[in-house]
Design a protein around this motif. Structure first.
Motif, mmCIF file in Angstrom:
data_model
loop_
_atom_site.group_PDB
_atom_site.id
_atom_site.type_symbol
_atom_site.label_atom_id
_atom_site.label_comp_id
_atom_site.label_asym_id
_atom_site.label_seq_id
_atom_site.Cartn_x
_atom_site.Cartn_y
_atom_site.Cartn_z
ATOM 1 N N LEU A 203 -49.450 -2.518 5.818
ATOM 2 C CA LEU A 203 -50.861 -2.305 6.157
ATOM 3 C C LEU A 203 -51.647 -3.589 6.388
ATOM 4 N N ALA A 204 -51.118 -4.720 5.886
ATOM 5 C CA ALA A 204 -51.898 -5.966 5.901
ATOM 6 C C ALA A 204 -52.191 -6.482 7.306
ATOM 7 N N GLY A 205 -51.372 -6.111 8.285
ATOM 8 C CA GLY A 205 -51.642 -6.547 9.654
ATOM 9 C C GLY A 205 -52.795 -5.815 10.300
ATOM 10 N N SER A 206 -53.151 -4.653 9.773
ATOM 11 C CA SER A 206 -54.207 -3.833 10.370
ATOM 12 C C SER A 206 -55.475 -3.775 9.534
ATOM 13 N N TYR A 207 -55.372 -4.082 8.259
ATOM 14 C CA TYR A 207 -56.526 -3.952 7.364
ATOM 15 C C TYR A 207 -56.657 -5.192 6.479
ATOM 16 N N SER A 208 -57.891 -5.468 6.101
ATOM 17 C CA SER A 208 -58.160 -6.533 5.143
ATOM 18 C C SER A 208 -57.924 -5.952 3.751
ATOM 19 N N LEU A 209 -56.707 -6.135 3.259
ATOM 20 C CA LEU A 209 -56.259 -5.455 2.039
ATOM 21 C C LEU A 209 -55.641 -6.456 1.082
ATOM 22 N N LYS A 210 -55.865 -6.242 -0.209
ATOM 23 C CA LYS A 210 -55.220 -7.058 -1.235
ATOM 24 C C LYS A 210 -54.684 -6.137 -2.323
ATOM 25 N N LEU A 211 -53.461 -6.423 -2.772
ATOM 26 C CA LEU A 211 -52.811 -5.675 -3.841
ATOM 27 C C LEU A 211 -52.666 -6.575 -5.065
ATOM 28 N N VAL A 212 -53.150 -6.095 -6.207
ATOM 29 C CA VAL A 212 -52.992 -6.814 -7.477
ATOM 30 C C VAL A 212 -52.084 -5.997 -8.382
ATOM 31 N N LEU A 213 -50.963 -6.588 -8.785
ATOM 32 C CA LEU A 213 -50.052 -5.978 -9.746
ATOM 33 C C LEU A 213 -50.299 -6.640 -11.094
ATOM 34 N N LEU A 214 -51.004 -5.949 -11.972
ATOM 35 C CA LEU A 214 -51.415 -6.517 -13.253
ATOM 36 C C LEU A 214 -50.415 -6.095 -14.326
ATOM 37 N N GLY A 215 -49.726 -7.058 -14.890
ATOM 38 C CA GLY A 215 -48.737 -6.757 -15.918
ATOM 39 C C GLY A 215 -47.700 -7.852 -16.005
ATOM 40 N N ASP A 216 -46.757 -7.672 -16.925
ATOM 41 C CA ASP A 216 -45.690 -8.654 -17.106
ATOM 42 C C ASP A 216 -44.423 -7.920 -17.515
ATOM 43 N N GLY A 217 -43.305 -8.622 -17.393
ATOM 44 C CA GLY A 217 -42.035 -8.021 -17.756
ATOM 45 C C GLY A 217 -40.884 -8.695 -17.048
ATOM 46 N N PRO A 218 -39.668 -8.209 -17.278
ATOM 47 C CA PRO A 218 -38.467 -8.881 -16.774
ATOM 48 C C PRO A 218 -38.340 -8.891 -15.249
ATOM 49 N N ALA A 219 -39.062 -8.037 -14.549
ATOM 50 C CA ALA A 219 -38.964 -8.007 -13.086
ATOM 51 C C ALA A 219 -40.008 -8.890 -12.409
ATOM 52 N N ARG A 220 -40.785 -9.636 -13.186
ATOM 53 C CA ARG A 220 -41.902 -10.372 -12.588
ATOM 54 C C ARG A 220 -41.433 -11.419 -11.578
ATOM 55 N N GLU A 221 -40.414 -12.167 -11.921
ATOM 56 C CA GLU A 221 -39.962 -13.236 -11.014
ATOM 57 C C GLU A 221 -39.510 -12.655 -9.671
ATOM 58 N N ALA A 222 -38.729 -11.578 -9.709
ATOM 59 C CA ALA A 222 -38.238 -10.976 -8.469
ATOM 60 C C ALA A 222 -39.385 -10.402 -7.654
#
Length: 415
Positions: A203-222
């Motif tokens: 969607l980012a190519g068509s809309y001014s959009l930002k996604l925030v993933l708030l949290g932590d855990g073992p998958a954060r680096e990936a």
């Protein structure tokens, strides 16, 4: 009543926060409540709620012999009337000492998405959804109640201010902010998180959009690697992962749309945000009048067909970006529904009634139940500590996280 509440852990998570919120509400109703658990980040939340906390001994095994002894001593010293344990390992810690030998009544809440056979058949159960309650009644001899995850609707309200959150994360006034508050875990959560990133990419190519993933855990680096690739592709900050927040209310309030499951989804609705419920295997549905009954029955989670790509989720997000009137109507509908059905006070009243029923008619324990649960838990612990199985699990997680890094999804395992 003198009650001991035992969450399965004190890391940041919906089940643990539910346990503490309910314990606080029960204490406010005039009962003596102590929270027991292995030390973690939520100790400050327990103290903030004015509850007494007793640290549990650390031990990886389930059930933990040292905690069985400690709980029995606590129950005797504190003259505990009832122990309320959350999930099966804590239930067994309480059962094999305080329950079996001191006859302290025990209640177990299971908020995981399956009925666990490890809970002794005589122990009363609380399940988190109607579907799970029906399943439990088919296989569990003890009494079974359904109590959906409670929300503190007096604290999580549409009046929470999200302006500071948007400012802190450089979200412009005209940017459409999508927020997910979640553990960044491999199991249960990862599929939804990856698809959220991929939907933002679409969607980012068509809309001014930002996604925030708030949290932590073992998958954060990936996940950070995958998000960085999206950001480079669009030449701007489309996806950010700022870490965990013990009080994420401002994140919900700042959002134009929330993606979530379980208690996180309900908190978003309570704060008056439109919501897309995610699950696993590509499941996502807008929460609205036509889907409300589905989620009330199965919980705020689901499974789909495991389709490749995030086009389903992207289409749902886009439909809400393009219709602010619908977003406002959904936010109003969600807040009303949560306030009516999921309020903390309503849940606390129901839980207190369950406590009274158990104390009025404590279940009779059987040695055969104790032996069966001990055998099942021992078999599971042997399997969990099997070096070959542990190696296989690590390789599986490594393969899944490598898929996140690579940009493809879902992973192809077993080949």
């Amino acid at each position: 009543m003198r009650l001991l509440v035992y969450p399965h852990e004190l890391s940041i998570g919906g089940s643990q926060i539910n346990a503490i919120d309910l314990a606080s509400a029960v204490a406010n109703a005039g009962h003596d409540v102590v929270v027991y658990g292995v030390p973690g980040p939520l100790i400050s939340y327990i103290e903030e709620r004015g509850l007494r906390y007793i640290p549990a001994r650390r031990l990886r095994y389930r059930p933990a012999p040292s905690r069985i002894v400690q709980l029995a001593a606590l129950a005797s010293r504190e003259r505990i009337d009832l122990i309320h344990a959350y999930e099966w390992p804590t239930c067994l810690d309480a059962y094999y000492g305080a329950g079996l030998f001191l006859n302290v009544p025990l209640l177990c809440t299971v908020l995981s998405m399956q009925v666990m056979p490890h809970v002794p058949a005589s122990v009363p159960l609380i399940m988190g959804t109607r579907e799970l309650g029906a399943q439990a009644r088919k296989v569990h001899r003890g009494r079974v109640w359904v109590l959906e995850p409670p929300i503190d609707v007096e604290r999580d309200t549409p009046f929470v201010d999200g302006k500071a959150f948007r400012s802190r994360h450089r979200v412009a006034n005209d940017e459409f902010l999508v927020v997910s508050v979640s553990r960044l875990a491999v199991d249960l959560k990862l599929d939804a998180l990856v698809r959220a990133i991929d939907a933002a990419d679409l969607l980012a190519g068509s809309y001014s959009l930002k996604l925030v993933l708030l949290g932590d855990g073992p998958a954060r680096e990936a996940l950070t690697t995958r998000a960085s690739a999206v950001n480079r592709r669009h030449g701007r900050e489309v996806v950010i992962l700022p870490g965990a927040d013990l009080d994420p209310r401002s994140a919900y309030a700042a959002a134009d749309l929330v993606l979530g499951m379980g208690s996180s989804a309900l908190r978003a609705l309570s704060i008056g945000r439109p919501l897309i419920v995610q699950g696993e295997e590509a499941f996502s549905e807008v929460f609205e009048p036509s889907t409300c009954e589905l989620f009330l029955r199965q919980g705020f989670y689901g499974l789909a067909e495991g389709a490749v790509g995030a086009r389903r989720l992207a289409a749902q997000v886009e439909s809400l970006i393009r219709d602010p009137g619908r977003r406002a109507a959904l936010a109003h509908f969600g807040r009303e529904m949560v306030a009516k059905r999921f309020s903390l006070q309503r849940a606390a009243d129901l839980q207190l009634d369950i406590y009274r029923q158990i104390l009025a008619d404590p279940p009779k324990r059987r040695l055969s139940d104790a032996m069966r649960s001990a055998r099942l838990s021992l078999m599971l612990e042997i399997a969990n500590h099997d070096p070959f199985r542990k190696r296989e699990k690590k390789l599986r997680e490594k393969s899944i996280l490598a898929t996140v890094h690579s940009g493809s999804w879902p992973p192809v395992l077993g080949e």
